[in-house]
Write a protein that holds these residues in place. Structure first.
Motif, PDB file in Angstrom:
ATOM      1  N   ASP A 145       0.840  -1.204   0.000  1.00  0.00           N
ATOM      2  CA  ASP A 145       0.000   0.000   0.000  1.00  0.00           C
ATOM      3  C   ASP A 145       0.870   1.248   0.000  1.00  0.00           C
ATOM      4  OD1 ASP A 145      -2.297  -1.417  -0.036  1.00  0.00           O
ATOM      5  OD2 ASP A 145      -2.807  -1.118   2.073  1.00  0.00           O
ATOM      6  N   LEU A 146       1.890   1.216   0.828  1.00  0.00           N
ATOM      7  CA  LEU A 146       2.786   2.370   0.928  1.00  0.00           C
ATOM      8  C   LEU A 146       3.384   2.686  -0.444  1.00  0.00           C
ATOM      9  CD1 LEU A 146       4.215   4.304   2.962  1.00  0.00           C
ATOM     10  CD2 LEU A 146       6.102   2.674   2.930  1.00  0.00           C
ATOM     11  N   ALA A 148       2.089   1.952  -3.287  1.00  0.00           N
ATOM     12  CA  ALA A 148       1.025   2.418  -4.186  1.00  0.00           C
ATOM     13  C   ALA A 148       0.684   3.883  -3.930  1.00  0.00           C
ATOM     14  CB  ALA A 148      -0.222   1.549  -4.018  1.00  0.00           C
ATOM     15  N   ILE A 149       0.759   4.300  -2.647  1.00  0.00           N
ATOM     16  CA  ILE A 149       0.464   5.691  -2.302  1.00  0.00           C
ATOM     17  C   ILE A 149       1.392   6.650  -3.053  1.00  0.00           C
ATOM     18  CG2 ILE A 149       0.829   7.336  -0.428  1.00  0.00           C
ATOM     19  CD1 ILE A 149      -1.714   6.103  -0.076  1.00  0.00           C
ATOM     20  N   TYR A 150       2.606   6.180  -3.290  1.00  0.00           N
ATOM     21  CA  TYR A 150       3.549   7.037  -4.004  1.00  0.00           C
ATOM     22  C   TYR A 150       3.595   6.688  -5.484  1.00  0.00           C
ATOM     23  CZ  TYR A 150       5.008   8.547   0.596  1.00  0.00           C
ATOM     24  OH  TYR A 150       5.019   9.070   1.865  1.00  0.00           O
ATOM     25  N   GLY A 151       2.563   5.978  -5.932  1.00  0.00           N
ATOM     26  CA  GLY A 151       2.447   5.706  -7.358  1.00  0.00           C
ATOM     27  C   GLY A 151       3.454   4.710  -7.880  1.00  0.00           C
ATOM     28  N   ARG A 152       4.024   3.914  -6.972  1.00  0.00           N
ATOM     29  CA  ARG A 152       5.014   2.940  -7.431  1.00  0.00           C
ATOM     30  C   ARG A 152       4.338   1.611  -7.700  1.00  0.00           C
ATOM     31  NH1 ARG A 152      10.168   4.485  -7.226  1.00  0.00           N
ATOM     32  NH2 ARG A 152      10.324   6.717  -6.867  1.00  0.00           N
ATOM     33  N   ARG A 160      12.388  -2.746  -4.278  1.00  0.00           N
ATOM     34  CA  ARG A 160      12.645  -2.054  -3.027  1.00  0.00           C
ATOM     35  C   ARG A 160      12.186  -2.831  -1.801  1.00  0.00           C
ATOM     36  NH1 ARG A 160      13.467   3.467  -2.842  1.00  0.00           N
ATOM     37  NH2 ARG A 160      13.790   4.320  -4.913  1.00  0.00           N
TER      38      ARG A 160
ATOM     39  N   ALA B  60      -7.102   7.615  -1.604  1.00  0.00           N
ATOM     40  CA  ALA B  60      -5.698   7.375  -1.910  1.00  0.00           C
ATOM     41  C   ALA B  60      -5.511   6.531  -3.171  1.00  0.00           C
ATOM     42  CB  ALA B  60      -5.025   6.665  -0.732  1.00  0.00           C
ATOM     43  N   LEU B  62      -6.128   3.358  -3.264  1.00  0.00           N
ATOM     44  CA  LEU B  62      -5.767   1.987  -2.887  1.00  0.00           C
ATOM     45  C   LEU B  62      -6.920   1.023  -3.117  1.00  0.00           C
ATOM     46  CD1 LEU B  62      -3.788   2.613   0.427  1.00  0.00           C
ATOM     47  CD2 LEU B  62      -2.870   2.106  -1.832  1.00  0.00           C
ATOM     48  N   ALA B  81      -0.874  10.205  -7.275  1.00  0.00           N
ATOM     49  CA  ALA B  81       0.114   9.338  -6.617  1.00  0.00           C
ATOM     50  C   ALA B  81       1.378   9.258  -7.456  1.00  0.00           C
ATOM     51  CB  ALA B  81      -0.472   7.937  -6.406  1.00  0.00           C
ATOM     52  N   ARG B  82       1.195   9.098  -8.757  1.00  0.00           N
ATOM     53  CA  ARG B  82       2.373   8.932  -9.625  1.00  0.00           C
ATOM     54  C   ARG B  82       3.272  10.154  -9.623  1.00  0.00           C
ATOM     55  NH1 ARG B  82      -0.815   5.475 -12.717  1.00  0.00           N
ATOM     56  NH2 ARG B  82      -1.761   7.175 -13.877  1.00  0.00           N
ATOM     57  N   LEU B  86       0.772  12.487  -3.139  1.00  0.00           N
ATOM     58  CA  LEU B  86      -0.046  11.900  -2.075  1.00  0.00           C
ATOM     59  C   LEU B  86       0.849  11.403  -0.943  1.00  0.00           C
ATOM     60  CD1 LEU B  86      -2.627   9.445  -3.669  1.00  0.00           C
ATOM     61  CD2 LEU B  86      -3.100  11.202  -1.991  1.00  0.00           C
ATOM     62  N   ALA B  87       0.337  11.452   0.264  1.00  0.00           N
ATOM     63  CA  ALA B  87       1.025  10.752   1.346  1.00  0.00           C
ATOM     64  C   ALA B  87      -0.027  10.307   2.343  1.00  0.00           C
ATOM     65  CB  ALA B  87       2.061  11.638   2.019  1.00  0.00           C
ATOM     66  N   MET B  88       0.263   9.222   3.041  1.00  0.00           N
ATOM     67  CA  MET B  88      -0.720   8.694   3.992  1.00  0.00           C
ATOM     68  C   MET B  88       0.009   8.117   5.193  1.00  0.00           C
ATOM     69  SD  MET B  88      -3.831   6.145   3.111  1.00  0.00           S
ATOM     70  CE  MET B  88      -4.891   5.403   4.339  1.00  0.00           C
ATOM     71  N   LEU B 107      12.344   7.486   3.261  1.00  0.00           N
ATOM     72  CA  LEU B 107      11.665   6.715   2.225  1.00  0.00           C
ATOM     73  C   LEU B 107      10.509   7.506   1.606  1.00  0.00           C
ATOM     74  CD1 LEU B 107      11.461   3.907   0.840  1.00  0.00           C
ATOM     75  CD2 LEU B 107       9.806   3.284   2.605  1.00  0.00           C
ATOM     76  N   GLY B 108       9.813   8.309   2.429  1.00  0.00           N
ATOM     77  CA  GLY B 108       8.695   9.106   1.927  1.00  0.00           C
ATOM     78  C   GLY B 108       9.150  10.056   0.825  1.00  0.00           C
ATOM     79  N   GLU B 110      12.014   9.730  -0.875  1.00  0.00           N
ATOM     80  CA  GLU B 110      12.589   8.901  -1.935  1.00  0.00           C
ATOM     81  C   GLU B 110      11.514   8.429  -2.915  1.00  0.00           C
ATOM     82  OE1 GLU B 110      15.211   6.417   0.516  1.00  0.00           O
ATOM     83  OE2 GLU B 110      14.876   4.915  -1.057  1.00  0.00           O
ATOM     84  N   LEU B 111      10.432   7.866  -2.350  1.00  0.00           N
ATOM     85  CA  LEU B 111       9.394   7.295  -3.205  1.00  0.00           C
ATOM     86  C   LEU B 111       8.654   8.375  -3.970  1.00  0.00           C
ATOM     87  CD1 LEU B 111       7.925   4.510  -0.893  1.00  0.00           C
ATOM     88  CD2 LEU B 111       9.421   4.235  -2.869  1.00  0.00           C
ATOM     89  N   ALA B 112       8.523   9.572  -3.353  1.00  0.00           N
ATOM     90  CA  ALA B 112       7.813  10.660  -4.031  1.00  0.00           C
ATOM     91  C   ALA B 112       8.753  11.437  -4.947  1.00  0.00           C
ATOM     92  CB  ALA B 112       7.183  11.598  -2.999  1.00  0.00           C
ATOM     93  N   ARG B 113      10.011  11.033  -4.999  1.00  0.00           N
ATOM     94  CA  ARG B 113      11.029  11.719  -5.803  1.00  0.00           C
ATOM     95  C   ARG B 113      11.121  13.196  -5.413  1.00  0.00           C
ATOM     96  NH1 ARG B 113       8.180   8.414  -9.584  1.00  0.00           N
ATOM     97  NH2 ARG B 113       9.483   6.747 -10.414  1.00  0.00           N
ATOM     98  N   SER B 152       5.101  10.656   6.321  1.00  0.00           N
ATOM     99  CA  SER B 152       4.044  11.167   5.455  1.00  0.00           C
ATOM    100  C   SER B 152       4.210  12.661   5.187  1.00  0.00           C
ATOM    101  CB  SER B 152       2.676  10.882   6.063  1.00  0.00           C
ATOM    102  OG  SER B 152       2.492  11.701   7.210  1.00  0.00           O
ATOM    103  N   SER B 155       7.473  14.446   2.275  1.00  0.00           N
ATOM    104  CA  SER B 155       7.424  14.701   0.832  1.00  0.00           C
ATOM    105  C   SER B 155       6.600  15.934   0.493  1.00  0.00           C
ATOM    106  CB  SER B 155       6.860  13.473   0.121  1.00  0.00           C
ATOM    107  OG  SER B 155       5.594  13.167   0.640  1.00  0.00           O
TER     108      SER B 155
END
Ligand SMILES: Nc1ncnc2c1ncn2[C@@H]1O[C@H](COP(=O)(O)OP(=O)(O)OP(=O)(O)O)[C@@H](O)[C@H]1O
Ligand SMILES: [Mg+2]
Lengths: 510, 254
Positions: A145-146, A148-152, A160, B60, B62, B81-82, B86-88, B107-108, B110-113, B152, B155
């Protein structure tokens, strides 16, 4: 404390072994530790070169096989729809005894270490695949889920999260793979290599050189176990812990109808035949030794050919089943007994785990020395091959009897036997059948190896003969027949498993 | 290719249009239509199991609604999200056990670039200053939740979703975080949705409280919280009065 006790036990065992050797003076059965040590020292140079050669092939095969396993597991996790087909094909290929694929690889590769490396890879990929499949899925939904939240997406999650989460399971897979790679490399050497421990083992056996046979067995078993131990130690150091898991082909799901399973099996069989044909054609392999499905069918259309094959196969099966059953029953039986005495169980577990890592190829020559080249010898080889993994798996299964239920029974002071019968054995059944499934390829490997090395009968020998007389139609027919036997064997185990679970542990079928 | 002009981190409005969701025979959300204003914080309160997390998870991206649409600004959730918007903070902190607190918070970003420059400040702010190098297994439940909140926020999302973020946090820390964290997202214009079991917390943290019915969730009350920043404390008169209002609607539907 524990370490000093193990050293003590080791010393006692060595002294007893030496004494046995002295008592059986002049026998061709046993060589004592002192004689073995003498042989090792006298031939140190030769043995070191042979070990290095075998180890090199084993390491190469280990790398390729595990790489293939990782790729397959990643594919299945990212595209779950492929799982059933990929798993079935992987299992089938794994079930073909290395002794059967060895001669084919030898003609495909020619001289050199190609077959050794390939067989080592074939010996390891499946268990690593299973371990990684569990590991890559040991991921909580909140982590995906985490992502997916960041669109990955799936790939990012694979790299990862899943890859990292699977590391402890990878360690287990690699641990089991290490001795297996050694075994594969040695069998590859049997098929006509010039150097290596396999070559020396064969020579020592044929020359009835007791000391050399024992020394080589000790050397190859020791190397394989050292690799097993080293990987476990390194993994434990790096990750902090290594989980307990049972590696086994998954049980066919019960919810599916018989017809659906039959259709699926037929589909997979067709796929195998198609892959076989396509692979031969794609690489444009010489029709003289690279036979196609059609060649095999034409060949088997002749009654004489069919009879030769079936006769050999019949012998092999008659030799396999008693050993298979004996190995399973003794492994499970000992586990059930040991669990009645926890201290004994704690003492046995590490020994069983260690002995599980001894490649059958190392001990088979010794068992042949001890039990002869006939039915008994073969049966013992098959049984020993299955016994230790079953014992370990069943002990693990028994430990998983839920603590609360066991406590409850304690409260009502139920007898140990009652507890064993109504709680522990049902808890052990899934582990037992998991090992029964994994024992199928093991039994086929053991029996063909024994036939090839020693007994001079059955399909193992037929294959060895056809390989040396360039009767490649018969060789490919043997391999195809063994594939069918393995599939039928699996189906039979699944049938028994479903019947037993339905009766004694119906909750496991849900 | 010309780079697009950097987006204002300011949030987008969340628009739910006739959204429904069931799990098998269990109806979790019954036709919700609501627009949550851009840059504002909305609290969702309602009985346990009524479908609050499900609503958040649909916003979100999900879970897909069975029917109806959800737009964040003009985009579907997955598009936001892409682009890392978004953050949760999940009900369960979902930290990666092999990363320490600092790496988990990073990581938050990192993943959100996004750049990770706020990591240490945030760790300090949620009171984990001395634990940046600790693994999750070495932290208490409340500490893990605080790390997840920091993750959360790191980012600087357009849309921030908080699912009972303080559930396991002790009362003292909770009231401090209630005071110190909201400015972090309010001042950036983030649109936030907060699920909480504490009515008072809902009032203190939000601009609007939506009271949900028992499952399947419907909106049974919609209460605006017009409070000046200095009125937002747990024991002020104004907060207590508004909390009383929310309570009365919660009790109504029983
Ligand atoms: N993935 C799922 N599969 C099946 N049912 C689900 C799933 N997720 C939620 N539900 C059901 O939907 C209903 C609403 O669940 P949800 O988690 O949204 O409630 P909640 O309001 O967040 O509860 P809580 O306050 O306890 O966190 C519950 O009845 C739950 O059992
Ligand atoms: Mg919830």
């Amino acid at each position: 404390m524990v370490a000093s006790r193990s050293v003590l036990w080791l010393a006692v065992a060595l002294i007893a072994w030496e004494a046995l050797d002295r008592a059986l003076h002049d026998s061709v059965l046993v060589a004592g530790p002192i004689a073995i040590l003498g042989h090792l020292m006298d031939n140190a140079g030769l043995l070191a070169r042979a070990t290095a050669e075998t180890a090199r092939n084993a390491v190469l095969g280990f790398l390729w096989g595990n790489l293939a396993a990782a790729a397959l597991a990643a594919l299945v996790v990212v595209v779950p729809r492929l799982e059933r087909v990929v798993s079935a094909l992987a299992l089938l290929l794994f079930s073909l005894p290395l002794i059967a694929t060895g001669p084919i690889l030898r003609v495909l590769f020619g001289p050199g270490n190609g077959p050794q490396v390939t067989l080592a890879a074939l010996a390891v990929y499946y268990t690593t695949f299973l371990a990684l499949l569990v590991g890559l899925r040991a991921v909580s939904q909140s982590w995906t889920d985490l992502m997916a939240i960041y669109g990955r997406g799936r790939w990012s999650t694979l790299l990862r999260i899943r890859a990292r989460a699977s590391l402890p399971y990878l360690v287990i897979g690699l641990q089991i793979a290490a001795p297996a790679a050694f075994l594969g490399a040695m069998i590859g050497e049997f098929t006509g290599a010039e150097r290596g421990l396999g070559v020396l083992t064969l020579r020592a056996m044929r020359g009835l050189e007791t000391e050399a046979t024992w020394a080589l067995a000790v050397l190859s078993a020791g190397t394989a176990m050292a690799a097993y131990g080293a990987i476990g130690w390194l993994g434990g150091r790096a990750l902090g812990y290594v989980p307990v898991i049972l590696l086994s082909a998954s049980r066919p799901r019960a919810s599916r109808s018989f017809a659906a399973r039959l259709i699926e099996a037929a589909g997979i069989a067709l796929l195998v035949v198609a892959l076989w044909q396509v692979a031969m054609d794609a690489f444009d392999l010489n029709r003289f030794f690279a036979k196609r499905p059609g060649d095999v069918l034409t060949f088997l259309a002749t009654p004489a050919n069919r009879q030769t094959l079936l006769a050999a196969l019949g012998e092999t099966i008659a030799f396999t089943i008693p050993g298979y059953v004996a190995g399973l029953v003794m492994g499970a039986g000992l586990a059930a007994l040991l669990v009645l005495s926890p201290p004994l169980e704690r003492a046995t577990m590490p020994i069983a785990v260690a002995l599980r890592a001894v490649p059958i190829i190392a001990t088979a020559p010794l068992l042949v020395l001890a039990f002869g080249r006939g039915f008994t010898g073969t049966m013992v080889i098959v049984a020993v091959m299955i016994f230790f993994p079953t014992l370990v798996a069943c002990l693990q299964g028994l430990r998983q009897a839920p603590g609360q239920i066991v406590d409850l029974f304690g409260l009502y002071s139920a007898s140990r036997w009652h507890l064993l019968r109504s709680v522990r054995i049902p808890a052990m059944l899934p582990a037992f059948f998991a090992s029964a499934r994994m024992a199928v390829p093991a039994a086929l490997l053991a029996v063909t190896t024994a036939e090839w090395l020693a007994t001079g009968r059955g399909i193992g020998v037929l294959m060895a003969m056809t390989a040396s007389t360039s009767d490649y139609n018969m060789l490919w027919s043997c391999v195809a027949a063994l594939g069918l036997v393995a599939a039928a064997f699996f189906a039979a185990v699944a049938l028994v498993e479903r019947a037993v679970l339905a009766r004694y542990a119906p909750e496991q079928l849900a | 290719m010309a780079r697009p002009v950097a987006l204002d981190t300011g949030g987008a409005a969340i628009r739910c249009e006739a959204v429904t969701k069931s799990f098998g025979k269990v109806a979790a959300v019954a036709s919700i239509t609501v627009t949550l204003a851009a840059g504002r914080t909305t609290a969702l309160v309602g009985p346990s199991g009524c479908g609050k997390s499900t609503i958040l998870r649909m916003i979100a991206g999900l879970e897909a609604p069975d029917s109806g649409t959800i737009l964040l600004g003009s985009d579907p959730p997955k598009a936001v999200a892409r682009r890392g918007g978004l953050a949760m903070a999940f009900q369960d902190p979902s930290l990666l056990p092999w990363r320490d607190v600092r790496a988990n918070v990073a990581l938050g970003a990192e993943l959100a670039r996004k750049p990770a420059d706020a990591v240490d400040t945030l760790i300090e702010l949620v009171g984990l200053g001395g634990f940046a190098g600790h693994r999750p297994a070495e932290l208490s439940g409340g500490m893990r939740q605080r790390a997840a909140i920091a993750r959360s926020l790191v980012s600087a999302p357009e849309i921030l979703l908080l699912d009972e973020p303080f559930g396991a946090v002790d009362a003292m820390t909770r009231s401090r975080l209630n005071a110190e964290l909201p400015p972090l997202w309010r001042d950036r214009g983030t649109t936030a949705v907060l699920v909480t079991h504490s009515v008072e917390e809902a009032v203190v943290l939000s601009d609007r409280v939506l009271v949900l019915s028992d499952r399947p969730a419907r909106i049974v009350a919609d209460i605006a919280i017009d409070l000046a920043p200095d009125q937002r404390g747990h024991d002020t008169q104004a907060v207590r009065a508004l909390a009383q209002d929310v309570f009365s609607t919660l009790e109504l539907k029983d």
